[in-house]
Design a protein around this motif. Structure first.
Motif, PDB file in Angstrom:
ATOM      1  N   TYR A  34     -43.207 108.936 -14.806  1.00  8.87           N
ATOM      2  CA  TYR A  34     -43.255 107.916 -15.856  1.00  8.87           C
ATOM      3  C   TYR A  34     -44.508 107.999 -16.724  1.00  8.87           C
ATOM      4  CZ  TYR A  34     -39.783 106.103 -12.599  1.00  8.87           C
ATOM      5  OH  TYR A  34     -38.697 105.973 -11.761  1.00  8.87           O
ATOM      6  N   LYS A  35     -45.405 108.918 -16.369  1.00  9.19           N
ATOM      7  CA  LYS A  35     -46.685 109.054 -17.089  1.00  9.19           C
ATOM      8  C   LYS A  35     -47.442 107.719 -17.084  1.00  9.19           C
ATOM      9  CE  LYS A  35     -45.370 113.198 -18.198  1.00  9.19           C
ATOM     10  NZ  LYS A  35     -45.226 114.019 -16.997  1.00  9.19           N
ATOM     11  N   VAL A  36     -47.382 107.029 -15.967  1.00 13.67           N
ATOM     12  CA  VAL A  36     -48.036 105.727 -15.812  1.00 13.67           C
ATOM     13  C   VAL A  36     -49.159 105.852 -14.803  1.00 13.67           C
ATOM     14  CG1 VAL A  36     -47.757 103.348 -15.017  1.00 13.67           C
ATOM     15  CG2 VAL A  36     -45.962 104.411 -16.395  1.00 13.67           C
ATOM     16  N   LYS A  37     -50.323 105.344 -15.158  1.00 13.87           N
ATOM     17  CA  LYS A  37     -51.420 105.240 -14.196  1.00 13.87           C
ATOM     18  C   LYS A  37     -51.326 103.886 -13.501  1.00 13.87           C
ATOM     19  CE  LYS A  37     -56.463 105.298 -13.663  1.00 13.87           C
ATOM     20  NZ  LYS A  37     -57.777 105.373 -14.354  1.00 13.87           N
ATOM     21  N   ALA A  38     -51.302 103.903 -12.179  1.00  9.84           N
ATOM     22  CA  ALA A  38     -51.211 102.671 -11.395  1.00  9.84           C
ATOM     23  C   ALA A  38     -52.532 102.433 -10.693  1.00  9.84           C
ATOM     24  CB  ALA A  38     -50.081 102.780 -10.374  1.00  9.84           C
ATOM     25  N   GLU A  39     -53.066 101.221 -10.856  1.00 11.14           N
ATOM     26  CA  GLU A  39     -54.306 100.829 -10.180  1.00 11.14           C
ATOM     27  C   GLU A  39     -54.069  99.519  -9.450  1.00 11.14           C
ATOM     28  OE1 GLU A  39     -58.015 101.590 -12.811  1.00 11.14           O
ATOM     29  OE2 GLU A  39     -56.364 101.090 -14.171  1.00 11.14           O
ATOM     30  N   MET A  40     -54.762  99.336  -8.346  1.00 13.38           N
ATOM     31  CA  MET A  40     -54.579  98.094  -7.584  1.00 13.38           C
ATOM     32  C   MET A  40     -55.854  97.701  -6.873  1.00 13.38           C
ATOM     33  SD  MET A  40     -51.914 100.175  -5.325  1.00 13.38           S
ATOM     34  CE  MET A  40     -51.517 100.892  -6.916  1.00 13.38           C
ATOM     35  N   THR A  41     -56.030  96.388  -6.747  1.00 13.56           N
ATOM     36  CA  THR A  41     -57.119  95.832  -5.967  1.00 13.56           C
ATOM     37  C   THR A  41     -56.611  94.538  -5.332  1.00 13.56           C
ATOM     38  OG1 THR A  41     -59.470  95.234  -5.952  1.00 13.56           O
ATOM     39  CG2 THR A  41     -58.182  94.515  -7.865  1.00 13.56           C
ATOM     40  N   ALA A  42     -57.426  93.954  -4.468  1.00  9.67           N
ATOM     41  CA  ALA A  42     -56.919  92.843  -3.659  1.00  9.67           C
ATOM     42  C   ALA A  42     -57.969  91.773  -3.469  1.00  9.67           C
ATOM     43  CB  ALA A  42     -56.460  93.357  -2.295  1.00  9.67           C
TER      44      ALA A  42
ATOM     45  N   GLN B  30     -64.543  93.966  -8.071  1.00  7.84           N
ATOM     46  CA  GLN B  30     -65.961  93.787  -7.718  1.00  7.84           C
ATOM     47  C   GLN B  30     -66.134  92.788  -6.571  1.00  7.84           C
ATOM     48  OE1 GLN B  30     -67.648  92.694 -11.497  1.00  7.84           O
ATOM     49  NE2 GLN B  30     -67.311  94.736 -12.369  1.00  7.84           N
ATOM     50  N   LYS B  31     -65.317  91.732  -6.576  1.00  9.15           N
ATOM     51  CA  LYS B  31     -65.384  90.764  -5.477  1.00  9.15           C
ATOM     52  C   LYS B  31     -64.935  91.403  -4.165  1.00  9.15           C
ATOM     53  CE  LYS B  31     -64.711  86.608  -8.305  1.00  9.15           C
ATOM     54  NZ  LYS B  31     -63.756  85.516  -8.664  1.00  9.15           N
ATOM     55  N   ALA B  32     -63.905  92.239  -4.240  1.00  3.18           N
ATOM     56  CA  ALA B  32     -63.436  92.931  -3.035  1.00  3.18           C
ATOM     57  C   ALA B  32     -64.519  93.846  -2.478  1.00  3.18           C
ATOM     58  CB  ALA B  32     -62.169  93.734  -3.344  1.00  3.18           C
ATOM     59  N   VAL B  33     -65.190  94.571  -3.368  1.00  2.55           N
ATOM     60  CA  VAL B  33     -66.260  95.462  -2.926  1.00  2.55           C
ATOM     61  C   VAL B  33     -67.400  94.659  -2.298  1.00  2.55           C
ATOM     62  CG1 VAL B  33     -68.022  97.098  -3.699  1.00  2.55           C
ATOM     63  CG2 VAL B  33     -65.689  97.268  -4.578  1.00  2.55           C
ATOM     64  N   LYS B  34     -67.723  93.509  -2.893  1.00  6.74           N
ATOM     65  CA  LYS B  34     -68.771  92.668  -2.310  1.00  6.74           C
ATOM     66  C   LYS B  34     -68.379  92.179  -0.920  1.00  6.74           C
ATOM     67  CE  LYS B  34     -71.799  88.706  -3.088  1.00  6.74           C
ATOM     68  NZ  LYS B  34     -71.735  88.302  -1.665  1.00  6.74           N
ATOM     69  N   LEU B  35     -67.126  91.771  -0.767  1.00  6.36           N
ATOM     70  CA  LEU B  35     -66.660  91.348   0.555  1.00  6.36           C
ATOM     71  C   LEU B  35     -66.813  92.476   1.565  1.00  6.36           C
ATOM     72  CD1 LEU B  35     -63.422  89.332  -0.344  1.00  6.36           C
ATOM     73  CD2 LEU B  35     -65.542  88.400   0.610  1.00  6.36           C
TER      74      LEU B  35
END
Length: 762
Positions: free
Chosen positions: A147-155, A326-331
């Motif tokens: 699909y030529k789509v870049k998928a990014e995710m965070t939590a 950034q909050k996830a990385v801090k956690l």
């Protein structure tokens, strides 16, 4: 295996910065289910590479497969991705579960089924550019080639956010498979369009739909969701597969060609805004400009739609993807700072912090942001003294994972005990089962590991739970699951069962002694000696008996025979499991010198790569205390030698970096403790064995401040402890008490290239 990058590659997720523990985390370590690489059906680490937070409810991760023994839903060697789910299990070796709310960005023709690995072009799954795949603590991204789509995710702890960068296309879309489940299927779903940006609903997952153990794990839960799209719902719809009445929903049926045809030919219902059904999906279509970003954020709850909504609004009120990351990385930095290391190579640092990271996925929280959880009675509960936790892989984690948490996270241990004690109340049970998943008594594996966890916590002063109930449930457990009137178990895994039951009987006895229950102490302490009932003096080893007391036939390969009186192991490996009475075990085996020779033989016959084998099989838990037995027989330098060998040979900064299943934190917790220089033999006893640290310095944050283990002159050659000082005073014991650790202090070990008599029995 075509297209698989060489497994010897070290995969570093990002530029490593010494100041940031989270920047050392490589979530690809262990992220393979490959039986070919493992050489055995158990496969490798079975971790997932997606985004999560410490002990969080949500894990937003790529999924490459629904069928097979692929508990995490992902395997690095697979060449296509079927979507990104919001719940995952980590490192489990049975047919998995979760993998719910599977999201996929697509373009062009709408497909209602994912297709198969062998032919990803058929469905909505997509091949992906392996070199584009990035993972770090709290983040994952990949380029979907189809699909030529870049998928990014965070939590966030109870929610997640996906960011899709689309190409120019008039038929772009986000679609959500609401029925999808790693080990089978959700059996009933509901979805409703709330407004032009929002949908809500639920997915009911029952044993009839497979899941944990393909239904044998009794997993029965409902996932509620509340999801918002950054692009308005102008063109949307639902697809609904016509699942016939009586159609099997177990895994073997769901992955069959006939069932997949039912999904592929599902009814597509444009502009339908609400539906309940057996196999539903939702889609929203839109035109996109080149590099246009479209986001989807979702709150998850196991209690209610309202809970999912509250979770999302509390944690991700806006569309600031980078802010959530950034909050996830801090956690993660805050959590990982509970153990900090100095020294070691860059790869060793990555292995350590990734191991610590993997110990901080489970037991995960299942309380909503307001503290409510769904109980074993399927009613909402709102405790004020603990957070409900789930995924207690008892048989694995009582050995290293929970003992590690008693040092760095005693509140979590209290939470887990409270969770199991209240669950027994809610389900009107008088015992603690051994493997808990979302309130399900799965009965997976063997023994009474929750009894071990409770006895260990109690012995260490971790007691913020109803001690009386915890004790009564421990008694109920060993009475329901035990060696019985014969004093040994005889069905199937007689050796493994007898030894494990004897150990947890002893655990109850220790707790009884501390509680002043003298009669119980005498009773259960005596039952803790039941291991002697299956030791054959002729064979000089443990041997299974039949019900009438006679010995089972001795096989040609003797104690190396897999499954002979054992479970997933052989008597040579299982037979060392008498942690409650090592001295008594050694006497049966012929004394210190005989045991020393036998242990050396075991280690020297172990293959260099430490993959699954008949000797020291680090890939399986029953041997995890074995290297520390040398401390107990007067040869602590051999504990030092072999734990350093294991940390070097069985843990790597690569996809195959775990020699066996991660097992919900156990494999990694062993490394964290051993690499730091301590590890218990017997949870329930506060003694911690001292061994050779892999690092120059490890600092644990503990109740009393910090406890430091420093290794002076440490190197790859200087692996032997020459002398030690504890809080500035000479220290000559090869062990230390838990109370000395959590009080805070400084243990300095002077290292050298040759064995010394330090710590040996006089």
């Amino acid at each position: 295996m075509q297209g698989l990058l060489p497994f010897s590659l070290s995969i570093v997720p990002n530029e490593v910065k010494a100041q940031s523990p989270a920047s050392y985390v490589n979530p690809f370590i262990g992220a393979s289910t490959s039986t070919a690489q493992a050489g055995v059906y158990h496969g490798l680490g079975k971790t997932f590479p997606g985004a999560t937070t410490p002990y969080g409810m949500v894990q937003v991760s790529p999924n490459t497969i629904t069928g097979g023994d692929n508990g995490s839903g992902y395997s690095y060697e697979h060449e296509s991705i079927e979507g990104f789910a919001f719940t995952q299990m980590s490192g489990i070796g049975w047919f998995g579960d979760l993998g719910n709310f599977l999201v996929m960005p697509t373009t062009g023709k709408l497909n209602t089924f994912s297709g198969k690995l062998a032919n990803p072009e058929e469905g909505y799954r997509s091949r992906y550019t392996k070199s584009s795949e990035k993972a770090s603590a709290g983040y994952y991204s990949v380029m979907l080639d189809k699909y030529k789509v870049k998928a990014e995710m965070t939590a966030a702890p109870h929610s997640g956010i996906l960011r899709f960068t689309f190409p120019e296309n008039k038929d772009s879309r986000i679609q959500i498979d609401l029925a999808r489940r790693v080990g089978g299927t959700s059996t009933l779903q509901y979805v409703k369009v709330v407004d032009e940006n929002t949908i809500q609903g639920w997915m009911k997952c029952t044993p009839d739909g497979g899941g944990w153990g393909n239904g044998d794990g009794h997993a029965d839960y409902t996932v509620y969701f509340y999801a918002k799209f950054s692009k308005p719902l102008k063109s949307y719809g639902i697809w609904s597969a016509n699942i016939p009445e009586g159609q099997s929903r177990k895994l073997e049926a769901v992955v069959s060609d006939d069932y997949q045809h039912l999904i592929a030919t599902a009814d597509v219902l444009p502009n339908v805004g609400e539906k309940e059904g057996k196999h539903l999906g939702f889609y929203t279509g839109f035109a996109t400009r080149n590099n246009e970003q479209v986001l989807l954020k979702t709150g998850i709850s196991f209690v209610s739609i309202e809970g999912a909504k509250n979770n999302l609004e509390a944690e991700i009120p806006d569309w600031d993807f980078n802010g959530v990351q950034q909050k996830a990385v801090k956690l993660w930095n805050d959590a990982l700072s509970k153990a900090t290391i100095t020294g070691g190579t860059k790869d060793e640092k990555i292995v350590f912090y990734t191991a610590l990271y993997h110990t901080m996925i489970d037991p995960r929280i299942v309380t909503d942001v307001d503290g409510t959880y769904n109980g074993g009675d399927n009613k909402p509960h709102k405790p004020t003294t603990f957070q409900k936790r789930t995924i207690f892989s008892g048989w694995d984690v009582f050995r290293s994972q929970m003992p590690l948490q008693t040092i760095i996270n005693p509140t979590l241990v209290n939470d887990m005990i409270n969770s199991l004690v209240t669950l027994a109340d809610e389900k009107d049970k008088n015992y603690l089962e051994r493997w808990e998943l979302l309130n399900a008594y799965s009965g997976c594996m063997l023994g009474n590991p929750a009894v071990s966890m409770i006895a260990d916590a109690y012995s260490k002063g971790i007691r913020n739970y109803d001690v009386d109930k915890a004790y009564k449930l421990s008694v109920g457990s060993v009475e329901k699951f035990g060696n019985g009137d014969l004093g040994y178990s005889y069905d199937g895994a007689g050796i493994a069962l007898t030894l494990e039951y004897a150990y947890t009987d002893w655990c109850v006895g220790q707790m009884a002694k501390s509680l002043g229950k003298k009669d119980d102490y005498v009773k259960y302490n005596k039952r803790g000696q039941a291991y002697k009932n299956i030791f054959d003096p002729e064979k000089k080893w443990f041997r299974p008996r039949t019900k009438d007391g006679s010995w089972q036939a001795w096989p040609d390969s003797g104690r190396l025979t897999q499954w002979y009186g054992c479970f997933e192991t052989n008597p040579y490996q299982q037979g060392w499991f008498v942690p409650q009475d090592v001295a008594g075990m050694v006497r049966l085996m012929g004394g210190n010198e005989a045991v020393k020779a036998d242990l050396i033989h075991m280690f020297e016959k172990t293959p260099e790569n430490m993959m699954w084998n008949d000797y020291y099989n680090h890939a399986n838990e029953p041997v995890h205390q074995v290297p520390f037995l040398f401390n107990r027989i007067g040869y602590p330098w051999l504990t030092q030698k072999w734990t350093r060998e294991i940390t070097r040979r069985a843990y790597k900064n690569s996809v195959e970096g775990l020699v066996g299943n991660e097992d919900v934190g156990q494999m990694s917790a062993w490394y964290v403790l051993a690499a730091a220089g301590i590890h218990p033999i017997c949870p329930g006893d506060t003694r911690q064995e001292i061994t050779s640290p892999s690092f120059d310095k490890t600092v644990f944050k503990v109740a009393g401040g910090t406890f430091t283990i420093a290794a002076k002159n440490n190197s790859a050659k200087n692996i032997y402890i020459q002398s030690a000082r504890l809080n500035g005073k000479p220290y000559n014991k090869c062990y230390i008490d838990y109370s000395q650790i959590v009080a805070g202090g400084y243990l300095e070990l002077v290292m050298g290239p040759k064995p010394s008599q330090w710590g040996a029995k006089k």
